[in-house]
Design a protein around this motif. Structure first.
Motif, PDB file in Angstrom:
ATOM      1  N   THR A   1       0.834  -1.211   0.000  1.00 39.57           N
ATOM      2  CA  THR A   1       0.000   0.000   0.000  1.00 39.57           C
ATOM      3  C   THR A   1       0.861   1.251   0.000  1.00 39.57           C
ATOM      4  N   LEU A   2       1.900   1.246   0.827  1.00 38.41           N
ATOM      5  CA  LEU A   2       2.781   2.409   0.914  1.00 38.41           C
ATOM      6  C   LEU A   2       3.497   2.686  -0.400  1.00 38.41           C
ATOM      7  N   ASN A   3       3.995   1.631  -1.040  1.00 42.04           N
ATOM      8  CA  ASN A   3       4.852   1.794  -2.217  1.00 42.04           C
ATOM      9  C   ASN A   3       4.105   1.678  -3.539  1.00 42.04           C
ATOM     10  N   ALA A   4       2.794   1.638  -3.505  1.00 45.89           N
ATOM     11  CA  ALA A   4       2.023   1.543  -4.744  1.00 45.89           C
ATOM     12  C   ALA A   4       2.237   2.797  -5.590  1.00 45.89           C
ATOM     13  N   PRO A   5       2.138   2.682  -6.929  1.00 44.24           N
ATOM     14  CA  PRO A   5       2.213   3.878  -7.779  1.00 44.24           C
ATOM     15  C   PRO A   5       1.148   4.888  -7.352  1.00 44.24           C
ATOM     16  N   PHE A   6       1.558   6.111  -7.188  1.00 42.95           N
ATOM     17  CA  PHE A   6       0.697   7.181  -6.670  1.00 42.95           C
ATOM     18  C   PHE A   6       0.136   6.841  -5.294  1.00 42.95           C
ATOM     19  N   GLY A   7       0.886   6.012  -4.575  1.00 42.32           N
ATOM     20  CA  GLY A   7       0.525   5.697  -3.209  1.00 42.32           C
ATOM     21  C   GLY A   7       1.057   6.756  -2.252  1.00 42.32           C
ATOM     22  N   PRO A   8       0.899   6.541  -0.941  1.00 45.33           N
ATOM     23  CA  PRO A   8       1.296   7.556   0.045  1.00 45.33           C
ATOM     24  C   PRO A   8       2.759   7.989  -0.059  1.00 45.33           C
ATOM     25  N   VAL A   9       3.674   7.038  -0.222  1.00 43.88           N
ATOM     26  CA  VAL A   9       5.096   7.399  -0.276  1.00 43.88           C
ATOM     27  C   VAL A   9       5.407   8.209  -1.529  1.00 43.88           C
ATOM     28  N   ASP A  10       4.867   7.782  -2.656  1.00 40.67           N
ATOM     29  CA  ASP A  10       5.103   8.489  -3.916  1.00 40.67           C
ATOM     30  C   ASP A  10       4.571   9.911  -3.858  1.00 40.67           C
ATOM     31  N   ILE A  11       3.343  10.073  -3.394  1.00 43.36           N
ATOM     32  CA  ILE A  11       2.744  11.412  -3.329  1.00 43.36           C
ATOM     33  C   ILE A  11       3.449  12.276  -2.290  1.00 43.36           C
ATOM     34  N   ALA A  12       3.827  11.678  -1.150  1.00 42.11           N
ATOM     35  CA  ALA A  12       4.533  12.443  -0.116  1.00 42.11           C
ATOM     36  C   ALA A  12       5.850  13.002  -0.653  1.00 42.11           C
ATOM     37  N   ASN A  13       6.582  12.183  -1.400  1.00 39.92           N
ATOM     38  CA  ASN A  13       7.836  12.666  -1.991  1.00 39.92           C
ATOM     39  C   ASN A  13       7.590  13.825  -2.949  1.00 39.92           C
ATOM     40  N   LYS A  14       6.520  13.732  -3.739  1.00 40.89           N
ATOM     41  CA  LYS A  14       6.206  14.810  -4.688  1.00 40.89           C
ATOM     42  C   LYS A  14       5.794  16.087  -3.967  1.00 40.89           C
ATOM     43  N   LEU A  15       5.010  15.956  -2.901  1.00 44.33           N
ATOM     44  CA  LEU A  15       4.593  17.144  -2.154  1.00 44.33           C
ATOM     45  C   LEU A  15       5.776  17.808  -1.459  1.00 44.33           C
ATOM     46  N   LEU A  16       6.671  17.009  -0.898  1.00 46.82           N
ATOM     47  CA  LEU A  16       7.857  17.586  -0.256  1.00 46.82           C
ATOM     48  C   LEU A  16       8.750  18.277  -1.288  1.00 46.82           C
ATOM     49  N   LEU A  17       8.810  17.725  -2.493  1.00 45.95           N
ATOM     50  CA  LEU A  17       9.572  18.383  -3.557  1.00 45.95           C
ATOM     51  C   LEU A  17       8.920  19.718  -3.929  1.00 45.95           C
ATOM     52  N   ALA A  18       7.587  19.749  -3.941  1.00 45.36           N
ATOM     53  CA  ALA A  18       6.888  21.007  -4.233  1.00 45.36           C
ATOM     54  C   ALA A  18       7.189  22.056  -3.166  1.00 45.36           C
ATOM     55  N   VAL A  19       7.194  21.630  -1.901  1.00 42.05           N
ATOM     56  CA  VAL A  19       7.526  22.570  -0.819  1.00 42.05           C
ATOM     57  C   VAL A  19       8.948  23.093  -0.970  1.00 42.05           C
ATOM     58  N   GLN A  20       9.847  22.243  -1.420  1.00 45.94           N
ATOM     59  CA  GLN A  20      11.238  22.647  -1.603  1.00 45.94           C
ATOM     60  C   GLN A  20      11.371  23.765  -2.638  1.00 45.94           C
ATOM     61  N   TYR A  21      10.484  23.751  -3.664  1.00 45.25           N
ATOM     62  CA  TYR A  21      10.552  24.760  -4.719  1.00 45.25           C
ATOM     63  C   TYR A  21       9.567  25.908  -4.506  1.00 45.25           C
ATOM     64  N   LEU A  22       8.812  25.877  -3.432  1.00 44.61           N
ATOM     65  CA  LEU A  22       7.849  26.940  -3.166  1.00 44.61           C
ATOM     66  C   LEU A  22       8.497  28.318  -2.999  1.00 44.61           C
ATOM     67  N   PRO A  23       9.677  28.438  -2.370  1.00 41.51           N
ATOM     68  CA  PRO A  23      10.286  29.768  -2.224  1.00 41.51           C
ATOM     69  C   PRO A  23      10.509  30.500  -3.537  1.00 41.51           C
ATOM     70  N   VAL A  24      10.790  29.780  -4.624  1.00 44.46           N
ATOM     71  CA  VAL A  24      11.004  30.465  -5.899  1.00 44.46           C
ATOM     72  C   VAL A  24       9.701  31.099  -6.383  1.00 44.46           C
ATOM     73  N   LEU A  25       8.560  30.465  -6.103  1.00 39.35           N
ATOM     74  CA  LEU A  25       7.273  31.058  -6.462  1.00 39.35           C
ATOM     75  C   LEU A  25       6.992  32.306  -5.622  1.00 39.35           C
ATOM     76  N   ILE A  26       7.380  32.252  -4.363  1.00 38.14           N
ATOM     77  CA  ILE A  26       7.216  33.420  -3.495  1.00 38.14           C
ATOM     78  C   ILE A  26       8.027  34.594  -4.036  1.00 38.14           C
ATOM     79  N   GLY A  27       9.274  34.329  -4.408  1.00 33.08           N
ATOM     80  CA  GLY A  27      10.104  35.393  -4.961  1.00 33.08           C
ATOM     81  C   GLY A  27       9.548  35.947  -6.254  1.00 33.08           C
ATOM     82  N   MET A  28       9.009  35.068  -7.117  1.00 26.86           N
ATOM     83  CA  MET A  28       8.511  35.490  -8.431  1.00 26.86           C
ATOM     84  C   MET A  28       7.222  36.301  -8.337  1.00 26.86           C
ATOM     85  N   PHE A  29       6.267  35.830  -7.538  1.00 27.77           N
ATOM     86  CA  PHE A  29       4.920  36.398  -7.582  1.00 27.77           C
ATOM     87  C   PHE A  29       4.596  37.345  -6.428  1.00 27.77           C
TER      88      PHE A  29
END
Length: 360
Positions: free
Chosen positions: A83-111
């Protein structure tokens, strides 16, 4: 009697009239800030709410699965692990969301950062804004403080939830909190990074005076700084080093905890070529010595070769950062980000003082 004809009055922009109606004080500037930046502020609020809620839900979901595995890593083949490691499962989505948070500061600077001054320069409205009862410096600092507090509040909430999600993800997948996204999204680093890039965006907008070129400068600077941090942060402090027997390395004893960051380890063995392999006394081994101790070493299976290394008390040299240093590393990076933000604000202040009599 001749009727008097009045010349029509020139209409002023509502953004200029409202501060005058409301007074030139803080309330008027606050209304003006909302009026000019409401779309970016509202969009940021919605995005932050979506990310925060989604990350909180995922953290709760993965924590529940973690409890089902008796608060340890789920065993291979278990339904919980699938369940954890399924495609688009919790681990996959969590990694993507954390990556989005990592790049959020550039959006703050831009907009949120760049348009604060660059749009005023580009539309040539600064002369009108600065000719009111409010001084240019007061106009600038009031807007920076208002939007900066908004940015700080949003990124603080995101940082708290991202930190929690990063620790939950570490619990269910293992590894080290020193690794990549887990490290850069924990310890409230997104808060320091977000506030810093808001200030840098304002500074670049003030210096370049055009929105699009300033946005490109923010993107370039953010990517450059991110790559530099990822490259250099493992050695911000002098690593711990020691000789480690292979029995210890197999059990990860040299790292003292799963949160350690290994910088240098591993061996290379080939004909006439041996790297990072030592005997029990710490002397480097030659290929002939390895062959003498472990005949046909290169043809042995992984388990057999490891067994031979353990039996002969061979060692490797290991450099690593202990997991106990993670708070210190977070403090160093957060201080660096905030220092850049302070320098950016100082640059903005100097630029506005010099340009106080001219909008372009």
């Amino acid at each position: 009697m001749t009727s008097l004809t009045h010349a029509p009055r020139a209409e002023k922009s509502p953004d200029v009239l409202e501060p005058a109606r409301r007074g030139a004080g803080f309330a008027g500037l606050a209304w003006l800030t909302w009026r000019q930046h409401r779309l970016a502020l509202f969009s940021s609020l919605v995005l932050a709410a979506v990310l925060t809620g989604w990350m909180a839900y995922l953290a709760s979901d993965m924590t529940s699965i973690y409890h089902q595995c008796h608060d340890t890593l789920c065993p291979p083949g278990s339904p919980q692990l699938e369940t954890l490691n399924a495609p688009f499962g919790p681990v996959d989505i969590a990694n993507k969301l954390l990556l989005a948070v990592q790049y959020l500061p550039v959006l703050i600077g831009m907009f949120l950062g760049v348009p604060l001054l660059a749009r005023e320069y580009e539309q040539r409205t600064l002369l009108l804004a600065w000719s009111q009862d409010v001084s240019p410096v007061r106009w600038l600092w009031t807007k920076i403080v208002l939007i900066g507090l908004f940015v700080a509040a949003l990124t603080a909430a995101l940082s708290a939830v991202a930190d929690h999600l990063a620790h939950v993800l570490h619990d269910v997948v293992g590894g080290s909190m020193f690794d990549g996204t887990l490290f850069l999204d924990s310890g409230m680093l997104p808060l320091a990074n977000g506030v810093s890039w808001f200030a840098i965006g304002v500074a670049l907008g003030a210096a370049i005076r055009r929105v699009l070129p300033a946005v490109m400068a923010v993107i370039t600077g953010f990517i450059g700084l991110l790559l530099t941090v990822q490259w250099r942060y493992p050695t911000l402090m002098t690593p711990v080093s020691r000789f480690s027997e292979f029995s210890d390395a197999a059990n990860h004893d040299h790292t003292a905890s799963t949160n350690a960051l290994v910088i240098k380890a591993g061996i290379q063995v080939g004909p006439g070529h041996v790297v990072n392999l030592f005997d029990a006394s710490g002397h480097a081994l030659s290929y002939a010595q390895v062959q003498h101790a472990c005949p046909n070493f290169l043809s042995l299976s992984g388990k057999a070769s490891l067994s031979c290394l353990v039996r002969n008390h061979f060692q490797q040299y290991v450099e690593y950062q202990p997991g106990s240093r993670i708070p210190e590393f977070h403090l160093i990076l957060a201080s660096g980000y905030l220092g850049l933000g302070v320098l950016a604000l100082a640059a903005v202040w100097l630029l506005v003082r010099r340009a106080s009599l001219s909008a372009g």
